[in-house]
Design a protein around this motif. Structure first.
Motif, PDB file in Angstrom:
ATOM      1  N   GLY A 146       0.779  -1.231   0.000  1.00 61.95           N
ATOM      2  CA  GLY A 146       0.000   0.000   0.000  1.00 61.95           C
ATOM      3  C   GLY A 146       0.806   1.272   0.000  1.00 61.95           C
ATOM      4  O   GLY A 146       0.259   2.355   0.217  1.00 61.95           O
ATOM      5  N   VAL A 147       2.095   1.182  -0.246  1.00 64.14           N
ATOM      6  CA  VAL A 147       2.922   2.389  -0.316  1.00 64.14           C
ATOM      7  C   VAL A 147       2.797   2.969  -1.725  1.00 64.14           C
ATOM      8  O   VAL A 147       2.977   2.251  -2.715  1.00 64.14           O
ATOM      9  CB  VAL A 147       4.399   2.064  -0.017  1.00 64.14           C
ATOM     10  N   PRO A 148       2.489   4.264  -1.863  1.00 66.25           N
ATOM     11  CA  PRO A 148       2.326   4.853  -3.194  1.00 66.25           C
ATOM     12  C   PRO A 148       3.639   4.909  -3.961  1.00 66.25           C
ATOM     13  O   PRO A 148       4.627   5.467  -3.471  1.00 66.25           O
ATOM     14  CB  PRO A 148       1.793   6.257  -2.908  1.00 66.25           C
ATOM     15  N   VAL A 149       3.644   4.291  -5.162  1.00 66.82           N
ATOM     16  CA  VAL A 149       4.824   4.301  -6.016  1.00 66.82           C
ATOM     17  C   VAL A 149       4.369   4.591  -7.441  1.00 66.82           C
ATOM     18  O   VAL A 149       3.221   4.304  -7.813  1.00 66.82           O
ATOM     19  CB  VAL A 149       5.564   2.947  -5.974  1.00 66.82           C
ATOM     20  N   PRO A 150       5.243   5.169  -8.262  1.00 67.02           N
ATOM     21  CA  PRO A 150       4.860   5.434  -9.657  1.00 67.02           C
ATOM     22  C   PRO A 150       4.876   4.143 -10.478  1.00 67.02           C
ATOM     23  O   PRO A 150       5.739   3.284 -10.281  1.00 67.02           O
ATOM     24  CB  PRO A 150       5.930   6.413 -10.135  1.00 67.02           C
ATOM     25  N   GLU A 151       3.912   4.053 -11.412  1.00 64.92           N
ATOM     26  CA  GLU A 151       3.915   2.902 -12.297  1.00 64.92           C
ATOM     27  C   GLU A 151       5.172   2.944 -13.157  1.00 64.92           C
ATOM     28  O   GLU A 151       5.670   4.007 -13.507  1.00 64.92           O
ATOM     29  CB  GLU A 151       2.681   2.916 -13.204  1.00 64.92           C
ATOM     30  N   GLY A 152       5.661   1.758 -13.521  1.00 62.88           N
ATOM     31  CA  GLY A 152       6.881   1.723 -14.318  1.00 62.88           C
ATOM     32  C   GLY A 152       7.079   0.387 -14.992  1.00 62.88           C
ATOM     33  O   GLY A 152       6.371  -0.588 -14.702  1.00 62.88           O
ATOM     34  N   GLU A 153       8.078   0.340 -15.886  1.00 64.92           N
ATOM     35  CA  GLU A 153       8.340  -0.878 -16.649  1.00 64.92           C
ATOM     36  C   GLU A 153       9.816  -0.927 -17.004  1.00 64.92           C
ATOM     37  O   GLU A 153      10.395   0.090 -17.424  1.00 64.92           O
ATOM     38  CB  GLU A 153       7.480  -0.892 -17.914  1.00 64.92           C
ATOM     39  N   ILE A 181      14.843   7.439   2.080  1.00 66.28           N
ATOM     40  CA  ILE A 181      13.621   7.281   1.291  1.00 66.28           C
ATOM     41  C   ILE A 181      13.468   8.499   0.397  1.00 66.28           C
ATOM     42  O   ILE A 181      13.294   9.626   0.890  1.00 66.28           O
ATOM     43  CB  ILE A 181      12.382   7.133   2.192  1.00 66.28           C
ATOM     44  N   ASP A 182      13.532   8.276  -0.911  1.00 59.70           N
ATOM     45  CA  ASP A 182      13.334   9.358  -1.876  1.00 59.70           C
ATOM     46  C   ASP A 182      11.868   9.384  -2.295  1.00 59.70           C
ATOM     47  O   ASP A 182      11.322   8.360  -2.739  1.00 59.70           O
ATOM     48  CB  ASP A 182      14.212   9.145  -3.109  1.00 59.70           C
ATOM     49  N   LEU A 183      11.256  10.526  -2.129  1.00 63.57           N
ATOM     50  CA  LEU A 183       9.864  10.671  -2.556  1.00 63.57           C
ATOM     51  C   LEU A 183       9.678  12.017  -3.230  1.00 63.57           C
ATOM     52  O   LEU A 183      10.451  12.956  -3.010  1.00 63.57           O
ATOM     53  CB  LEU A 183       8.900  10.489  -1.379  1.00 63.57           C
ATOM     54  N   GLN A 216      -2.111  14.537  -3.106  1.00 60.22           N
ATOM     55  CA  GLN A 216      -1.411  15.361  -4.101  1.00 60.22           C
ATOM     56  C   GLN A 216      -0.754  14.531  -5.193  1.00 60.22           C
ATOM     57  O   GLN A 216       0.008  15.063  -6.006  1.00 60.22           O
ATOM     58  CB  GLN A 216      -0.345  16.215  -3.400  1.00 60.22           C
ATOM     59  N   GLY A 217      -1.033  13.218  -5.207  1.00 58.36           N
ATOM     60  CA  GLY A 217      -0.442  12.363  -6.222  1.00 58.36           C
ATOM     61  C   GLY A 217       1.035  12.120  -6.024  1.00 58.36           C
ATOM     62  O   GLY A 217       1.740  11.781  -6.980  1.00 58.36           O
ATOM     63  N   GLY A 218       1.518  12.301  -4.802  1.00 56.57           N
ATOM     64  CA  GLY A 218       2.931  12.072  -4.512  1.00 56.57           C
ATOM     65  C   GLY A 218       3.244  10.584  -4.453  1.00 56.57           C
ATOM     66  O   GLY A 218       2.348   9.738  -4.366  1.00 56.57           O
ATOM     67  N   ALA A 219       4.524  10.245  -4.474  1.00 54.98           N
ATOM     68  CA  ALA A 219       4.912   8.834  -4.474  1.00 54.98           C
ATOM     69  C   ALA A 219       6.342   8.677  -3.974  1.00 54.98           C
ATOM     70  O   ALA A 219       7.161   9.597  -4.066  1.00 54.98           O
ATOM     71  CB  ALA A 219       4.788   8.242  -5.879  1.00 54.98           C
ATOM     72  N   ILE A 220       6.619   7.497  -3.439  1.00 54.72           N
ATOM     73  CA  ILE A 220       7.986   7.121  -3.076  1.00 54.72           C
ATOM     74  C   ILE A 220       8.642   6.531  -4.322  1.00 54.72           C
ATOM     75  O   ILE A 220       8.111   5.601  -4.935  1.00 54.72           O
ATOM     76  CB  ILE A 220       7.988   6.122  -1.911  1.00 54.72           C
ATOM     77  N   VAL A 221       9.783   7.083  -4.699  1.00 51.54           N
ATOM     78  CA  VAL A 221      10.408   6.679  -5.954  1.00 51.54           C
ATOM     79  C   VAL A 221      11.644   5.812  -5.753  1.00 51.54           C
ATOM     80  O   VAL A 221      12.091   5.157  -6.700  1.00 51.54           O
ATOM     81  CB  VAL A 221      10.768   7.918  -6.810  1.00 51.54           C
ATOM     82  N   GLU A 222      12.211   5.802  -4.539  1.00 50.12           N
ATOM     83  CA  GLU A 222      13.406   5.002  -4.316  1.00 50.12           C
ATOM     84  C   GLU A 222      13.606   4.756  -2.834  1.00 50.12           C
ATOM     85  O   GLU A 222      13.244   5.588  -1.994  1.00 50.12           O
ATOM     86  CB  GLU A 222      14.651   5.718  -4.878  1.00 50.12           C
TER      87      GLU A 222
END
Length: 735
Positions: free
Chosen positions: A236-243, A430-432, A444-450
């Motif tokens: 349930g941690v917000p992350v950006p979709e990716g591939e 934690i990079d967000l 706000q559509g934020g996310a953890i990215v790394e």
């Protein structure tokens, strides 16, 4: 032409532990002044003026005068070259950013020969500073008209280069300094940043911002950004979709699939290299793929998250610091190229540099292809000349140097803490990305990215804006309970008469009490009942071997006067310090120790390092050792064959403790109370007294008492030690 004056460096010795000079490591240098013994500073024309011109901050040295300008006063009055060298070396260290206020210079019994010491956190840095200081003073003394001034800047640069090679990095140093503030000792285990905090079984280890609690599996997960995102998303941690993609064409297909704009970055890169943000065209995405591919093994395309980049430091499940990034811009003037503008407007920032202590890196476009791609998207290159007033974006986000710890919303802190726990890291960066760190990410559509293992701490220690955060202390508090110091009981034995037997008896009694004992003495090196080295081990190196051993929960170390003079003690403080006698002066002429008063100053080191909660064990049969009692920060237990001696009587009258021979037994006395312990008519005890002498038994019994071993166990241990395995002493077969 007159013969140049020369200061000969006869001997250079690094004292690693507490020593005759101070508690801390020092470099001891033996100097022969030669003809300079006849020429104090005020008799050498122009010397003082040259020194104060080349090293103007010498005015800040108090020296023995105790006030600013004190050393200059001594120069004008006339002081000898050894003392001058001491201050020159200290000033060079100050200029190199490693200030030290401690130094001493003392005459020896040989005319013109001096011992000079100064505080030395690292031996190689100290040797470098000594060499440069010696060269500077030699040049100042022998200066002739027409000579060029000494190159002070070059000397400082060479010392700085040695510091860069030898000193702990800023993240490790912050943790070590925080540990020191809590009274936790540290040992450096390699030439880099692997450091042990505490001793023996109570130690913890750090390597930069990783600890011995940092899981190797968690590190592997953190390196795999795609796996990290998968695990975070499942919790349930917000992350950006990716591939993950393998070709530039796949990158563009993935970008269209996750939705433009996108981020293209290496799957296992670091320091933000190869990361391109907010890409919306096929040409930009494909170009960014090639940039990212050079920085990592695979490339990932992610949905672009609007907002500023943030770094949250999580320690032990708690957010302890946070910083926000800022975009980097230059402004054109119609004359300078992009590279020139970067140097004048960005790299001129004193926070930027190549060394580890700089919070920001120097910007070099040749090694930052992502920046080159960003310039290209603005129609520019490294050699382009932006128009007057034209703003050019050099880097999006990054530059995490604005502290925002107090602004972090509790929900954001929870998400960051959860991310660290999901990956399994005890310490994580934690990079967000969020538009406002003071609001929950979901709104706000934020996310953890790394999620980063081993995060750098410098951005939190030296933010460009906002308050520095005590992140080193947070890590130490994570590793150690509130009142823990990481110390194990250490027993130090100093003297020359029977000290190896005292050490072995103490180790045996501790072994019987259930301790896992390490023993280093003249008879060898022991772990429990096993002898692991038969060579004499009453020295610094053997003591260090025991202190880094995770199996050991108590250590007994024998140290002679020569050991203290040559290396210093192997430990900074001890729980029990024993001094048996002042008879070991023979053989110390090499150290210019020729009188008992000098030997007293050497062996008092063992008493100086006793902890406030510890005990000094002193032989009251020698009145000179009785004087050491007032030097001890902790308590004192006297032992002696004359139970009526005034020193013992006065000590007991004040409630003090003593081990005495009374009524056929060795007695533990505290104030007026007496506890009979060891019968002297026991055959084994009689044999011990014949072989080693009653004072040896008394010293060992006093140390065991100080360590909380019961009188009954002490008696049983003494009565059985001759038939026991190591570490107990073995019976003497011939005398």
């Amino acid at each position: 032409m007159s013969t140049p004056h020369e200061i000969k460096l006869l001997r250079i010795n690094y004292l690693r532990g507490p020593n005759i000079w101070t508690y801390r490591p020092v470099l001891e240098v033996w100097l022969d002044l030669g003809r300079l013994e006849e020429f104090p500073s005020n008799t050498l024309p122009g010397l003082n003026e040259r020194l104060t011109t080349w090293l103007p901050n010498l005015v800040e040295h108090h020296c023995g005068v105790g006030e600013r300008g004190g050393f200059l006063q001594r120069l004008e009055e006339g002081t000898w070259a050894g003392h001058v060298l001491e201050h020159v070396v200290i000033e060079l260290l100050n200029l190199a950013g490693m200030p030290t206020g401690f130094g001493q210079t003392r005459e020896t019994t040989t005319s013109g020969v001096y011992r000079m010491v100064f505080r030395a956190r690292d031996e190689q840095v100290a040797r470098s500073a000594l060499a440069e200081g010696h060269a500077l003073l030699t040049a100042a003394i022998n200066f002739q008209e027409g000579d060029a001034p000494f190159d002070v800047a070059g000397a400082v640069a060479r010392v700085l280069a040695q510091i860069d090679d030898c000193y702990l990095g800023p993240s490790t140093a912050a943790i070590v300094n925080a540990a020191t503030d809590r009274g936790i000792p540290h040992l450096r285990l390699n030439d880099g940043n692997l450091v042990q905090l505490g001793h023996g079984a109570r130690q913890r280890r750090i390597w930069t911002a990783e600890t011995d609690l940092t899981s190797a599996i968690a590190e592997g997960i953190a390196r795999d950004k795609d796996l990290t995102k998968t695990l975070l998303k499942s919790c349930g941690v917000p992350v950006p979709e990716g591939e993950i993609v393998s070709t530039a064409e796949e990158a563009w297909e993935a970008a269209q699939g996750v939705g433009l704009p996108v981020v293209v970055k290496p799957l296992d890169g670091n320091h933000g290299r190869g990361v391109s943000l907010e890409l919306s065209t096929q040409a930009d995405v494909e170009a960014a793929f090639h940039v990212a591919q050079k920085e990592g093994s695979e490339v990932i395309v992610e949905r672009f998250v609007a907002g500023d980049e943030h770094r949250l430091l999580v320690v032990g499940g708690k957010v302890v610091a946070a910083t926000r990034g800022e975009s980097l811009w230059i402004t054109g003037n119609g004359r300078d190229t992009v590279v020139q503008l970067i140097d004048s407007q960005l790299n001129s920032d004193p926070r930027r540099g190549e060394a580890e202590e700089f919070p920001l890196e120097t910007i070099v476009l040749d090694r930052e292809p992502a920046m080159g791609l960003l310039l290209q998207r603005q129609g520019l290159g490294a050699d382009s000349v932006p128009a007057q007033g034209q703003r050019v974006l050099i880097q999006r986000n990054g530059n995490l140097t604005i502290d925002c710890t107090d602004d972090v919303h509790p929900e954001v802190a929870y998400a960051a803490s959860l991310a660290a726990r999901v990956v399994g890291l005890d310490i994580a960066g934690i990079d967000l990305v969020a538009q406002d760190i003071a609001r929950p990410l979901g709104f706000q559509g934020g996310a953890i990215v790394e999620v980063n293992a081993g995060p750098g701490l410098l951005m939190h220690l030296k933010p460009a804006m906002g308050l520095p955060r005590p992140v080193g202390r947070a890590i130490v508090d994570h590793l150690f309970d509130e009142n823990a110091t990481g110390r194990i009981p250490i027993v130090g034995v100093a003297g020359s008469q029977g000290t190896n037997t005292v050490a072995r008896l103490v180790a045996w009694l501790l072994h019987l009490s259930g301790r896992r004992v390490g023993l280093a003495c003249q008879d060898g090196l022991f772990l429990g009942s096993r002898q692991i080295d038969k060579r004499p081990a009453a020295h610094w190196a053997a003591g260090r071997r025991l202190l880094i051993n995770r199996e050991v929960d108590t250590v007994v170390l024998e140290s002679s006067a020569a050991t203290i003079l040559e290396d210093g003690l192997a430990y900074d403080r001890c729980l029990v310090g024993i001094v048996t006698d002042l008879q070991g002066i023979a053989g110390l002429e090499h150290h210019d120790i020729r009188e008992t008063e000098q030997l007293f100053k050497v062996l008092r080191t063992q008493v100086d390092v006793v902890l406030p909660e510890g005990v000094a064990v002193l032989n009251a049969d020698d009145p000179r050792l009785v004087q050491m009692a007032e030097l001890c920060d902790g308590g004192v237990i006297f032992y002696g064959q004359d139970a009526s001696a005034p020193a013992i009587a006065d000590h007991r009258a004040n409630g003090g403790r003593a081990v005495l021979a009374l009524h056929g037994r060795l007695v533990l006395a505290e104030g007026a109370a007496q506890i009979p312990s060891v019968p002297l008519d026991n055959p084994a005890v009689k044999r011990l007294c014949e072989d080693y002498g009653p004072p040896v038994l008394m010293a060992a019994i006093a140390a065991a008492w100080a360590l909380g071993i019961s009188p009954e166990l002490i008696a049983a241990g003494i009565e059985t030690c001759l038939t026991a395995p190591a570490p107990a002493p073995q019976p003497v077969t011939s005398r």
